[in-house]
Design a protein around this motif. Structure first.
Motif, mmCIF file in Angstrom:
data_model
loop_
_atom_site.group_PDB
_atom_site.id
_atom_site.type_symbol
_atom_site.label_atom_id
_atom_site.label_comp_id
_atom_site.label_asym_id
_atom_site.label_seq_id
_atom_site.Cartn_x
_atom_site.Cartn_y
_atom_site.Cartn_z
ATOM 1 N N PHE A 246 0.828 -1.199 0.000
ATOM 2 C CA PHE A 246 0.000 0.000 0.000
ATOM 3 C C PHE A 246 0.865 1.254 0.000
ATOM 4 O O PHE A 246 1.834 1.366 0.761
ATOM 5 C CB PHE A 246 -0.930 0.033 1.208
ATOM 6 C CG PHE A 246 -2.018 -0.985 1.156
ATOM 7 C CD1 PHE A 246 -3.043 -0.874 0.231
ATOM 8 C CD2 PHE A 246 -2.016 -2.066 2.022
ATOM 9 C CE1 PHE A 246 -4.056 -1.813 0.174
ATOM 10 C CE2 PHE A 246 -3.027 -3.011 1.975
ATOM 11 C CZ PHE A 246 -4.047 -2.893 1.050
ATOM 12 N N SER A 247 0.480 2.207 -0.838
ATOM 13 C CA SER A 247 1.095 3.517 -0.805
ATOM 14 C C SER A 247 0.674 4.231 0.477
ATOM 15 O O SER A 247 -0.273 3.812 1.149
ATOM 16 C CB SER A 247 0.664 4.310 -2.037
ATOM 17 O OG SER A 247 1.259 5.584 -2.056
ATOM 18 N N ALA A 248 1.373 5.308 0.807
ATOM 19 C CA ALA A 248 1.096 5.994 2.069
ATOM 20 C C ALA A 248 -0.336 6.514 2.121
ATOM 21 O O ALA A 248 -0.973 6.484 3.186
ATOM 22 C CB ALA A 248 2.085 7.145 2.262
ATOM 23 N N GLU A 249 -0.876 7.003 0.998
ATOM 24 C CA GLU A 249 -2.240 7.545 1.012
ATOM 25 C C GLU A 249 -3.297 6.447 1.043
ATOM 26 O O GLU A 249 -4.478 6.733 1.254
ATOM 27 C CB GLU A 249 -2.466 8.456 -0.199
ATOM 28 C CG GLU A 249 -2.574 7.732 -1.530
ATOM 29 C CD GLU A 249 -1.252 7.642 -2.252
ATOM 30 O OE1 GLU A 249 -0.211 7.666 -1.557
ATOM 31 O OE2 GLU A 249 -1.253 7.562 -3.492
ATOM 32 N N GLU A 250 -2.901 5.178 0.850
ATOM 33 C CA GLU A 250 -3.853 4.072 0.882
ATOM 34 C C GLU A 250 -3.791 3.288 2.188
ATOM 35 O O GLU A 250 -4.681 2.473 2.457
ATOM 36 C CB GLU A 250 -3.580 3.112 -0.279
ATOM 37 C CG GLU A 250 -3.687 3.739 -1.645
ATOM 38 C CD GLU A 250 -3.113 2.873 -2.743
ATOM 39 O OE1 GLU A 250 -3.590 2.977 -3.890
ATOM 40 O OE2 GLU A 250 -2.188 2.093 -2.457
ATOM 41 N N ASN B 178 -2.425 16.761 5.380
ATOM 42 C CA ASN B 178 -1.297 16.446 4.509
ATOM 43 C C ASN B 178 -1.779 15.662 3.290
ATOM 44 O O ASN B 178 -2.843 15.043 3.305
ATOM 45 C CB ASN B 178 -0.248 15.636 5.266
ATOM 46 C CG ASN B 178 0.394 16.423 6.393
ATOM 47 O OD1 ASN B 178 0.609 17.631 6.263
ATOM 48 N ND2 ASN B 178 0.690 15.759 7.504
ATOM 49 N N GLU B 179 -0.960 15.668 2.249
ATOM 50 C CA GLU B 179 -1.359 15.048 0.981
ATOM 51 C C GLU B 179 -1.725 13.584 1.151
ATOM 52 O O GLU B 179 -2.702 13.100 0.556
ATOM 53 C CB GLU B 179 -0.231 15.187 -0.041
ATOM 54 C CG GLU B 179 -0.554 14.602 -1.403
ATOM 55 C CD GLU B 179 0.612 14.701 -2.365
ATOM 56 O OE1 GLU B 179 0.485 14.210 -3.499
ATOM 57 O OE2 GLU B 179 1.655 15.256 -1.977
ATOM 58 N N HIS B 180 -0.960 12.854 1.967
ATOM 59 C CA HIS B 180 -1.206 11.418 2.100
ATOM 60 C C HIS B 180 -2.433 11.110 2.949
ATOM 61 O O HIS B 180 -2.867 9.957 3.004
ATOM 62 C CB HIS B 180 0.021 10.725 2.704
ATOM 63 C CG HIS B 180 0.271 11.074 4.144
ATOM 64 N ND1 HIS B 180 0.821 12.274 4.528
ATOM 65 C CD2 HIS B 180 0.025 10.379 5.288
ATOM 66 C CE1 HIS B 180 0.933 12.300 5.843
ATOM 67 N NE2 HIS B 180 0.450 11.184 6.333
ATOM 68 N N GLN B 181 -3.005 12.119 3.612
ATOM 69 C CA GLN B 181 -4.184 11.905 4.448
ATOM 70 C C GLN B 181 -5.480 12.311 3.770
ATOM 71 O O GLN B 181 -6.558 11.929 4.223
ATOM 72 C CB GLN B 181 -4.038 12.703 5.755
ATOM 73 C CG GLN B 181 -2.866 12.275 6.618
ATOM 74 C CD GLN B 181 -2.665 13.197 7.812
ATOM 75 O OE1 GLN B 181 -2.871 14.407 7.707
ATOM 76 N NE2 GLN B 181 -2.260 12.636 8.938
#
Length: 434
Positions: free
Chosen positions: A156-160, A377-380
């Motif tokens: 999983f990527s950080a945003e997932e 933040n972008e990943h959230q």
């Protein structure tokens, strides 16, 4: 429902070919020349021990073409204004491709950062050179984050990260609620009444949301193991959610417009029911068609063939969808205000106010959460919007359910009439109320 379950089983069994962050494709010299580097994929790394694995089917061809993989950190749009050699030189990491498998560690990230992978070779910046008629270079690219033990095994990527656990908990809540309320709802549906169709639509919408959550969980569970998942399951989850959105919009619009148009022609003692007139049906159908078209446009306008939640709008279609929902909320507010301002019954005013709360929660949760996500933040942001919209819309359905099944509100409001109602027995047979 049995057909839907059968469809799910078939998709689980047959949906074996997939794509995701285990990216499989072809390195193409012609495309790399046209784009000043062929875009492959992007991935948000976080923390330590991030890893990129590149596997080639023909390392000899890669060596002959001087193939290399370029990694850019937070790729700036200003790079498009640079010349081809300058653009390639700006890469944070350059990986020469001359072996069958390459393992590249990603530098430690103090905070989650998006990395983009581009392909280039000896012909990328040589505009006048003739590209030999070689076969394209087949590759498989794995991009991994560190798991809880610090090993690079997390697909999983950080945003997932975290969505898999969220869908598991959501399914658990759906299952418990189904065990508790399935029988009372079934009995209410069997009794019929003026709002029988509304209850059927609400039940269908909630069931579709449950099916969407189940498909998303199956896709993410598979994705967590192999980095590919079952994209057909992802598409099916989005489809069920789209149908739920359109059906709810049709019902809410038709109800409000129908009530408004029928107020001058119906006696005040008449029970509340779904007043379907040609005008209200036309408005509801137009709204449903527009929303459905925007949902499909937004979903399939992604630059990459990936399945994202359509709640995270980052395209023209997504922004139009947000504007549509705000416009629908304003329309419903205007309609309900006209109804409430002329209503003399306190019970009915309370009913309309509670109905308005459910409508506004359903339509405005998405635009509001989209605006609030800007402070994260972008990943959230994706997780905030996706989780928030799913929870808010589920609560909206529960609020409307409680409204139409409530013996203390809707039952009392509709009891002002002599017509038999949901959750009541007919007064003509002289038997007691439910």
């Amino acid at each position: 429902m049995s057909r839907a379950l059968a469809t799910l089983v078939v998709v689980v069994l047959l949906g074996l070919e997939a794509f995701g962050k285990s990216v499989t494709g072809l390195f193409k010299s012609e495309v790399a020349r046209q784009q000043n580097g062929q875009f492959i994929t992007k991935f948000m790394y976080q923390g330590d021990a991030g890893l990129l694995v590149c596997r080639l089917d023909n390392s000899a061809l890669a060596t002959e073409k001087e193939s290399r993989l370029l990694l850019y950190q937070d790729m700036d749009s200003d790079l498009d204004n640079l010349s081809c050699p300058e653009r390639l030189a700006k890469a944070r990491l350059t990986i020469p491709l001359h072996e069958d498998e390459h393992n590249q560690s990603i530098p430690r990230q103090s905070f989650p950062t998006t990395w983009q992978a581009l392909y280039a070779d000896r012909y990328t910046c040589q505009r006048g050179a003739v590209i030999p008629h070689h076969a394209d270079l087949s590759f498989t690219l794995l991009m991994l984050n560190a798991d809880s033990a610090g090993n690079p095994l997390e697909h999983f990527s950080a945003e997932e990260a975290g969505l898999h656990s969220f869908y598991f908990l959501l399914l658990l809540v759906y299952f418990i609620a189904c065990c508790i309320y399935c029988r009372p709802v079934y009995q209410a549906l069997r009794k019929g009444g003026p709002m029988h169709t509304v209850l059927k639509v609400l039940t269908t919408a909630l069931a579709l949301q449950g099916c969407s959550a189940l498909c998303s969980y199956i896709h993410l569970a598979r994705y967590s193991r192999d980095g590919t998942g079952i994209p057909l399951m992802g598409s099916l989850a989005e489809f069920w959610d789209m149908v739920s959105q359109v059906s709810m919009l049709y019902m809410l619009l038709s109800l409000c417009v129908g009530w408004t148009l029928s107020r001058g022609r119906k006696p005040q003692s008449r029970p509340l029911q779904w007043e379907q007139t040609p005008a209200s049906t036309a408005v509801a159908v137009c709204g449903g068609v527009v929303q459905g078209a925007l949902l499909l446009w937004e979903q399939y306008s992604e630059s990459e063939s990936q399945h994202h939640s359509y709640h995270v709008q980052q395209s023209v279609a997504g922004l139009l969808l947000i504007a549509l929902r705000v416009g629908l909320a304003l329309l419903l507010a205007s309609v309900l205000y006209q109804i409430i301002s002329t209503e003399r019954s306190t019970l009915k005013r309370d009913f309309y106010l509670c109905f308005a709360k459910g409508c506004f929660l359903w339509f405005l949760c998405h635009p509001v959460l989209f605006l609030l996500s800007a402070v994260f933040n972008e990943h959230q942001r994706e997780k905030v919007v996706t989780v928030g919209v799913i929870l808010c819309q589920s609560i909206a359905v529960v609020v409307l359910y409680q409204l139409f099944l409530s013996r203390s509100l809707y039952w009392e409001v509709s009891s002002l009439s002599s017509v038999s109602l949901p959750l009541t027995m007919s007064r003509t047979n002289h038997r007691g109320r439910y």
